[in-house]
Write an enzyme that holds these catalytic residues in place. Structure first.
Site, PDB file in Angstrom:
ATOM      1  N   TYR A 164      44.472  28.867 -13.606  1.00 23.69           N
ATOM      2  CA  TYR A 164      43.885  28.380 -12.294  1.00 23.69           C
ATOM      3  C   TYR A 164      42.647  27.623 -12.393  1.00 23.69           C
ATOM      4  CZ  TYR A 164      42.317  29.458  -7.666  1.00 23.69           C
ATOM      5  OH  TYR A 164      41.655  29.222  -6.373  1.00 23.69           O
ATOM      6  N   LYS A 168      42.958  23.607 -10.427  1.00 20.82           N
ATOM      7  CA  LYS A 168      42.031  23.322  -9.513  1.00 20.82           C
ATOM      8  C   LYS A 168      40.925  22.173  -9.722  1.00 20.82           C
ATOM      9  CE  LYS A 168      43.306  26.220  -6.279  1.00 20.82           C
ATOM     10  NZ  LYS A 168      43.956  25.747  -4.760  1.00 20.82           N
TER      11      LYS A 168
END
Length: 316
Positions: A164, A168
């Site tokens: 993640y 991102k």
């Protein structure tokens, strides 16, 4: 009053949480909205359903707005083209893209299956890149476009969330580079690191923390602030915004104090390290050109503009 009358917005992952809040806020201000959501689980593993997207589109229409639902899964170039085609078929143009679709993938660094990591990157980064490519030519012809990429402060590192964080962080690089290319075309690209209650927050094992997010950080507060950055009034591009609960700030990248010595080798690094990591002297760096200019200041080179490759270095 910020209005989006006559404009068309695509919001991905808009079947709930922050995506829903973005879609509702844009519609409330006059935009026609393509509500995209695959309708799968927060981990991206379950089969999808168009139900969440249809529910939000119906909510917009019930309030007097215009919206169409789309259940395409974000993650491939073909899917991106299909999503944009759906917006064009429904409304005839695209002015705004909110790259919000995302999945969670927490766990220790080596705990994930190969296919889970690849699906995660596809949804959280690659799909957004393809969507930007799919709307880019349309916006360039119009001489106008607004793109908002949803990143996360998880990109700064939290531990136990590497896929993640990496995806991102990738959205930040995508934003910064596209902003440079898009500005002459009238396309402004920004990123936001929102802090808000969402389905991902529900994955936190501590119920008290989940409740605090739910009570104090409503997704509607993020959407309210970000509406300005999607409007004609905004002239800023290539910025990273942090917002949640009515708080708004900007994240910048900066260089620390420097040492410049052409003879610097491994044995000398320890002796100058304290000067290098000294955070009392910071220089904000907005793009690669500014970072490269720091080298030009110290060495006998001159930089000339190159339309294809940026600064060309020549011996002075």
């Amino acid at each position: 009053m910020i209005r989006f009358d006559g404009q068309v917005a695509i919001v991905t992952g808009a079947g709930g949480g922050m995506g829903r809040a973005y879609a509702l806020e844009l519609a409330r201000r006059g935009a026609r909205v393509l509500v995209n959501d695959y309708g799968g689980g927060v981990l991206g593993q379950q089969d999808g359903t168009s139900g969440p997207a249809e529910a939000v589109a119906a909510e917009i229409r019930a309030a007097g707005g215009q919206a169409e639902a789309n259940g395409q899964a974000v993650g491939t170039a073909d899917a991106a083209r299909a999503i944009v085609r759906a917006a064009l078929d429904a409304f005839g143009r695209v002015d705004i893209l909110v790259n919000n679709a995302g999945t969670a993938l927490a766990g220790s660094f080596t705990s994930h299956r190969d296919e889970d990591i690849e699906r995660h990157y596809a949804t959280n980064l690659i799909g957004g890149h393809h969507l930007m490519r799919a709307v880019w030519a349309l916006m360039a012809v119009q001489g106008y476009g607004r793109i908002l990429n949803i990143s996360s402060n998880g990109a700064l590192g939290v531990g136990g969330n590497a896929p993640y964080a990496a995806a991102k962080a990738g959205m930040i690089g995508l934003t910064l580079d596209a902003a440079i290319e898009g500005r002459p075309l009238g396309i402004l690209v920004n990123a936001v690191m929102p802090t808000s209650y969402s389905r991902m927050i529900e994955q936190i094992p501590d119920p008290a923390t989940v409740a605090w997010f739910r009570d104090h950080l409503a997704p509607e507060q993020v959407a309210a602030a970000m509406a300005w950055f999607l409007s004609r009034d905004c002239t800023l591009s290539g910025r990273i915004w942090l917002t949640g609960g009515g708080r708004l700030s900007s994240l910048v990248m900066a260089e620390t104090g420097e040492v410049c010595d052409p003879t610097l080798g491994a044995e000398q690094v320890a002796g100058v390290l304290n000067r290098i990591i000294d955070e009392s002297r910071l220089t904000v760096v907005h793009d690669q050109a500014e970072a490269g200019a720091r080298y030009f200041e110290h060495f006998p080179w001159t930089a000339t503009a190159s339309a294809d490759f940026g600064p060309e270095v020549e011996r002075g």
